[in-house]
Design a protein around this motif. Sequence first.
Motif, PDB file in Angstrom:
ATOM      1  N   LEU A 269      13.314   2.414   5.676  1.00 22.06           N
ATOM      2  CA  LEU A 269      12.751   3.714   6.035  1.00 22.06           C
ATOM      3  C   LEU A 269      13.368   4.774   5.144  1.00 22.06           C
ATOM      4  CD1 LEU A 269      12.263   1.861   8.546  1.00 22.06           C
ATOM      5  CD2 LEU A 269      12.367   3.933   9.931  1.00 22.06           C
ATOM      6  N   LEU A 270      12.527   5.466   4.392  1.00 22.43           N
ATOM      7  CA  LEU A 270      12.983   6.438   3.406  1.00 22.43           C
ATOM      8  C   LEU A 270      12.678   7.857   3.872  1.00 22.43           C
ATOM      9  CD1 LEU A 270      14.170   6.838   0.537  1.00 22.43           C
ATOM     10  CD2 LEU A 270      11.829   6.675  -0.349  1.00 22.43           C
ATOM     11  N   ASP A 271      13.714   8.664   3.996  1.00 24.35           N
ATOM     12  CA  ASP A 271      13.572  10.077   4.346  1.00 24.35           C
ATOM     13  C   ASP A 271      13.071  10.828   3.114  1.00 24.35           C
ATOM     14  OD1 ASP A 271      13.851  12.753   4.980  1.00 24.35           O
ATOM     15  OD2 ASP A 271      15.938  12.613   5.636  1.00 24.35           O
ATOM     16  N   THR A 272      11.852  11.358   3.185  1.00 20.98           N
ATOM     17  CA  THR A 272      11.273  12.082   2.047  1.00 20.98           C
ATOM     18  C   THR A 272      11.113  13.571   2.361  1.00 20.98           C
ATOM     19  OG1 THR A 272       9.038  11.512   2.812  1.00 20.98           O
ATOM     20  CG2 THR A 272      10.051  10.059   1.157  1.00 20.98           C
TER      21      THR A 272
ATOM     22  N   LEU B 205       8.193  -1.258   3.535  1.00 22.30           N
ATOM     23  CA  LEU B 205       8.708   0.020   3.033  1.00 22.30           C
ATOM     24  C   LEU B 205       7.966   1.164   3.707  1.00 22.30           C
ATOM     25  CD1 LEU B 205       9.226  -0.231  -0.848  1.00 22.30           C
ATOM     26  CD2 LEU B 205      10.837   0.696   0.797  1.00 22.30           C
ATOM     27  N   TYR B 206       8.716   2.073   4.332  1.00 17.08           N
ATOM     28  CA  TYR B 206       8.107   3.188   5.058  1.00 17.08           C
ATOM     29  C   TYR B 206       8.520   4.526   4.437  1.00 17.08           C
ATOM     30  CZ  TYR B 206       7.253  -0.074   8.968  1.00 17.08           C
ATOM     31  OH  TYR B 206       6.846  -1.108   9.765  1.00 17.08           O
ATOM     32  N   ASP B 207       7.548   5.391   4.219  1.00 19.10           N
ATOM     33  CA  ASP B 207       7.790   6.802   3.946  1.00 19.10           C
ATOM     34  C   ASP B 207       7.819   7.469   5.319  1.00 19.10           C
ATOM     35  OD1 ASP B 207       7.451   9.575   3.524  1.00 19.10           O
ATOM     36  OD2 ASP B 207       6.367   9.245   1.652  1.00 19.10           O
ATOM     37  N   MET B 208       8.923   8.086   5.697  1.00 16.99           N
ATOM     38  CA  MET B 208       9.068   8.603   7.054  1.00 16.99           C
ATOM     39  C   MET B 208       8.144   9.774   7.370  1.00 16.99           C
ATOM     40  SD  MET B 208      13.172   8.100   7.749  1.00 16.99           S
ATOM     41  CE  MET B 208      13.044   8.210   9.520  1.00 16.99           C
ATOM     42  N   LYS B 209       7.463  10.316   6.364  1.00 14.51           N
ATOM     43  CA  LYS B 209       6.440  11.331   6.623  1.00 14.51           C
ATOM     44  C   LYS B 209       5.081  10.703   6.886  1.00 14.51           C
ATOM     45  CE  LYS B 209       6.464  14.222   3.150  1.00 14.51           C
ATOM     46  NZ  LYS B 209       7.478  13.915   2.126  1.00 14.51           N
ATOM     47  N   ASP B 210       4.961   9.394   6.609  1.00 14.88           N
ATOM     48  CA  ASP B 210       3.670   8.716   6.732  1.00 14.88           C
ATOM     49  C   ASP B 210       3.899   7.282   7.207  1.00 14.88           C
ATOM     50  OD1 ASP B 210       0.994   8.127   6.570  1.00 14.88           O
ATOM     51  OD2 ASP B 210       0.928   8.004   4.391  1.00 14.88           O
ATOM     52  N   MET B 211       4.405   7.143   8.434  1.00 14.36           N
ATOM     53  CA  MET B 211       4.805   5.838   8.952  1.00 14.36           C
ATOM     54  C   MET B 211       3.631   4.886   9.155  1.00 14.36           C
ATOM     55  SD  MET B 211       8.121   5.695   9.240  1.00 14.36           S
ATOM     56  CE  MET B 211       8.423   4.371  10.399  1.00 14.36           C
ATOM     57  N   GLY B 212       2.435   5.423   9.220  1.00 14.45           N
ATOM     58  CA  GLY B 212       1.268   4.576   9.481  1.00 14.45           C
ATOM     59  C   GLY B 212       0.794   3.768   8.298  1.00 14.45           C
ATOM     60  N   ARG B 213       1.342   4.040   7.112  1.00 16.91           N
ATOM     61  CA  ARG B 213       0.879   3.338   5.905  1.00 16.91           C
ATOM     62  C   ARG B 213       2.054   2.766   5.109  1.00 16.91           C
ATOM     63  NH1 ARG B 213      -3.194   7.072   2.657  1.00 16.91           N
ATOM     64  NH2 ARG B 213      -1.459   8.562   2.877  1.00 16.91           N
ATOM     65  N   PRO B 214       2.745   1.787   5.669  1.00 15.95           N
ATOM     66  CA  PRO B 214       3.868   1.192   4.939  1.00 15.95           C
ATOM     67  C   PRO B 214       3.380   0.262   3.833  1.00 15.95           C
ATOM     68  CG  PRO B 214       3.510   0.003   6.974  1.00 15.95           C
ATOM     69  CD  PRO B 214       2.553   1.166   6.991  1.00 15.95           C
ATOM     70  N   LEU B 215       4.261   0.006   2.888  1.00 19.69           N
ATOM     71  CA  LEU B 215       3.999  -1.011   1.872  1.00 19.69           C
ATOM     72  C   LEU B 215       4.581  -2.322   2.385  1.00 19.69           C
ATOM     73  CD1 LEU B 215       3.192  -1.940  -1.027  1.00 19.69           C
ATOM     74  CD2 LEU B 215       5.539  -1.391  -1.701  1.00 19.69           C
ATOM     75  N   SER B 216       3.740  -3.339   2.500  1.00 14.94           N
ATOM     76  CA  SER B 216       4.181  -4.671   2.905  1.00 14.94           C
ATOM     77  C   SER B 216       4.195  -5.561   1.669  1.00 14.94           C
ATOM     78  CB  SER B 216       3.228  -5.249   3.959  1.00 14.94           C
ATOM     79  OG  SER B 216       3.594  -6.575   4.288  1.00 14.94           O
ATOM     80  N   ALA B 217       5.334  -6.165   1.402  1.00 11.20           N
ATOM     81  CA  ALA B 217       5.467  -7.007   0.202  1.00 11.20           C
ATOM     82  C   ALA B 217       6.218  -8.277   0.543  1.00 11.20           C
ATOM     83  CB  ALA B 217       6.191  -6.247  -0.912  1.00 11.20           C
ATOM     84  N   GLY B 218       5.793  -9.387  -0.028  1.00 10.51           N
ATOM     85  CA  GLY B 218       6.451 -10.675   0.174  1.00 10.51           C
ATOM     86  C   GLY B 218       6.161 -11.577  -1.007  1.00 10.51           C
ATOM     87  N   GLY B 219       6.653 -12.795  -0.930  1.00 10.08           N
ATOM     88  CA  GLY B 219       6.373 -13.747  -1.995  1.00 10.08           C
ATOM     89  C   GLY B 219       7.395 -13.785  -3.098  1.00 10.08           C
ATOM     90  N   GLY B 220       8.540 -13.145  -2.889  1.00 13.86           N
ATOM     91  CA  GLY B 220       9.593 -13.228  -3.896  1.00 13.86           C
ATOM     92  C   GLY B 220       9.602 -12.065  -4.878  1.00 13.86           C
ATOM     93  N   ARG B 221      10.381 -12.237  -5.954  1.00 13.93           N
ATOM     94  CA  ARG B 221      10.644 -11.164  -6.910  1.00 13.93           C
ATOM     95  C   ARG B 221       9.408 -10.687  -7.653  1.00 13.93           C
ATOM     96  NH1 ARG B 221      16.148 -12.892 -10.024  1.00 13.93           N
ATOM     97  NH2 ARG B 221      15.514 -11.130 -11.323  1.00 13.93           N
ATOM     98  N   ASN B 222       8.358 -11.499  -7.683  1.00 14.88           N
ATOM     99  CA  ASN B 222       7.152 -11.085  -8.396  1.00 14.88           C
ATOM    100  C   ASN B 222       6.521  -9.840  -7.788  1.00 14.88           C
ATOM    101  OD1 ASN B 222       7.339 -13.192 -10.225  1.00 14.88           O
ATOM    102  ND2 ASN B 222       6.032 -14.566  -9.027  1.00 14.88           N
ATOM    103  N   ALA B 223       6.845  -9.562  -6.526  1.00 11.57           N
ATOM    104  CA  ALA B 223       6.280  -8.384  -5.861  1.00 11.57           C
ATOM    105  C   ALA B 223       7.100  -7.120  -6.117  1.00 11.57           C
ATOM    106  CB  ALA B 223       6.183  -8.647  -4.355  1.00 11.57           C
ATOM    107  N   PHE B 224       8.238  -7.248  -6.793  1.00  8.98           N
ATOM    108  CA  PHE B 224       9.120  -6.098  -6.965  1.00  8.98           C
ATOM    109  C   PHE B 224       8.490  -4.948  -7.764  1.00  8.98           C
ATOM    110  CE2 PHE B 224      13.072  -4.075  -8.773  1.00  8.98           C
ATOM    111  CZ  PHE B 224      13.453  -3.474  -7.589  1.00  8.98           C
ATOM    112  N   PRO B 225       7.693  -5.201  -8.815  1.00  9.75           N
ATOM    113  CA  PRO B 225       7.041  -4.079  -9.512  1.00  9.75           C
ATOM    114  C   PRO B 225       6.203  -3.204  -8.581  1.00  9.75           C
ATOM    115  CG  PRO B 225       6.888  -6.051 -10.843  1.00  9.75           C
ATOM    116  CD  PRO B 225       7.453  -6.479  -9.512  1.00  9.75           C
TER     117      PRO B 225
END
Length: 292
Positions: free
Chosen positions: A82-85, A120-140
């Motif tokens: 959760l990122l305070d923006t 990954l959550y932007d604390m101003k917009d909690m309804g639209r998080p980024l969901s990532a999985g599958g290992g390091r290939n998702a890091f970009p």
Amino acid sequence: MLKADFFDRLSRLQLKMSHKSSMNLSGSRKSVHKGLSAEFSDFREYMPGDDLRRMDWNAYARLDKLYIREYMEEKEAIVSVLLDTSASMDYGTPSKAELAVDLAAVAGFLALNNTDRLMLYDMKDMGRPLSAGGGRNAFPRVLHWLEKREFSGQIDMLASVRKMRPRGPGVTVIISDFLHRDMVEESTASYEKLLQYLDYCRQRPVVLHTLAREELQVSLEGTLNLIDAEDGSKLRLTVDARSVNRYEKELNRLVERMKKGCVAGKGAYVLCDGGKDRNQLVFQDLRVIYDI
């Protein structure tokens, strides 16, 4: 942003958890379920339909009973960041926003590198998080998401955290300066309520308290007009040795209170100095959050 060799060194570390995973997808975390990994868990008596390849014939020879070997199943865990923006984060040289983005990148990389599910959550917009999985290939994707964050406006931290809906036990990393009235004032107990909610959701709290060097070592002096970056309110203040001393005492009280809350919740608290070298901060100060 951090460099590639930094992440190569980071790849040897793993976020510490306090609960076993209960997710369904394969990963590297110990699960509450039994499975076919290489790590032995326990014996149990044979039941019709059990896989005969897991039979312990040595136990049968000694006890004249059929026993099955059970092994620990490994599943992915959830790591929520959760990122305070809010606008207060855009302060300092370098800014707290830059530090927060770097810390979010570190937490995101650790999750993906260990085949966990990252939210990954932007604390101003909690309804639209980024969901990532599958290992390091998702890091970009994570880096791209972080580059698009804007630090402005206000947030209600407790309300934001309560909008998170964890799907199972995991780790929740909160990156913020916590300079919000309801968090700072002990009378509201909002910080404690935040930790209680995470405990209810079976989350290990990791609080990364980001402050600028200017906030940790006050060098201002004289009579100043201070303007709140978020609501525009003004305060005329004379900064002298007495006021600086009082500020430092209140800041230390806040830090101790936050640290105590995290320890009670079996989590980790780290005061992150925005002016500190990133290698020292990540590989020394943050050691308490790693499973090493």
